[in-house]
Design an enzyme around this catalytic site. Sequence first.
Site, PDB file in Angstrom:
ATOM      1  NE  ARG A 195      45.149   8.475  63.563  1.00 46.66           N
ATOM      2  CZ  ARG A 195      45.769   7.354  63.145  1.00 46.66           C
ATOM      3  NH1 ARG A 195      46.705   7.438  62.209  1.00 46.66           N
ATOM      4  NH2 ARG A 195      45.454   6.182  63.636  1.00 46.66           N
ATOM      5  CG  ASP A 214      47.427  -3.915  59.801  1.00 46.56           C
ATOM      6  OD1 ASP A 214      48.498  -3.627  60.361  1.00 46.56           O
ATOM      7  OD2 ASP A 214      46.683  -3.072  59.266  1.00 46.56           O
ATOM      8  NE  ARG A 260      63.630 -10.131  55.319  1.00 47.97           N
ATOM      9  CZ  ARG A 260      64.748 -10.663  54.844  1.00 47.97           C
ATOM     10  NH1 ARG A 260      65.891  -9.985  54.944  1.00 47.97           N
ATOM     11  NH2 ARG A 260      64.747 -11.864  54.282  1.00 47.97           N
TER      12      ARG A 260
END
Length: 330
Positions: free
Chosen positions: A116, A273, A241
């Site tokens: 990337r 996400d 968590r």
Amino acid sequence: MDLTLNHCPDACPLKVALVGECMIEMRGEPGTAIAQTFGGDTLNTAVYLARLNPRGAVAVDYMTAVGSDAFSVAMRRSWLEEGIGDAHVRVLEDALPGLYFIQTDLHGERRFLYWRGEAAARRMFEGPEAEAMLDALADYDYVYLSGISLAILLPQGRQRLVQALHHARRTGTRVVFDNNYRPHLWSNPETARQAYRDVLHLTDLALVTWEDDALLFGYRDAEALFSAYAEAGIREVALKRGAASCLIQCPTGRLEVPAQTVAHVVDTTAAGDSFSAAYLACRLRGGDPEQAARWGHRLAAQVVQYRGALIPKAAMPNMGASSLPSVVQA
């Protein structure tokens, strides 16, 4: 500050912009057939956020830079198919998207290999052509970004983004920040810490992965983390968590919401996400923080049972949205 906004006529949906990088996702084993799709932390969140909100009530846009190659064209098409707008996507003719490869172990834990360094998204806020994108942030009710969004940018672009967020917030835009800390994307930890502090002082809702903040800031425990975020002026913090319970700090107090048990974890990619997407979706639809955390756990528990970042639409769980108030619009 409550996350919901005051009502206006039905033709005025909430507008949410997610800033970051979408990459070419590949998964499999070297020397075998490879499956290819698209992903990236904020893109994954954008997809799940769009899926969880009724069309016409919340408008989800993705803000990034891509190339003009076939992969870039295909990824933008995939966003539109998910109901994600691309009006503020820069096309850089001399650049390509980043690429990552997912490998998972027998317990579903993933390992990423990245290509990337020269990706188009790194330059999204460079040059005079970026002014329109930066100015557009103030047109949104919410701007969502992550630590990875900050990390991939060149230093000048990162500074311009923070300045634009300052302006947008003064005009009423609210900022949602997911801490996703990836040490290899930063030149050194102190640069990362300063960039995070710059954004945290602008943040209304923080979606925090415990391991990432413990590594970056050295917090001893959740109490130290919550104290630091309160000092920064952040009124709502959801502390993720993993398979353990989620801890929430908000104006009504401290909450603990247990995670859902998953018998067989296939791939933990996008677990955080998807939690963030479901949490925000619930809050935008009038749910309280506890309901939002339950949504987050429910979606994440489903996501880890599939390979790759994005599960099939047909596999999306029933979130029990009928128990929420009507969608709150700007």
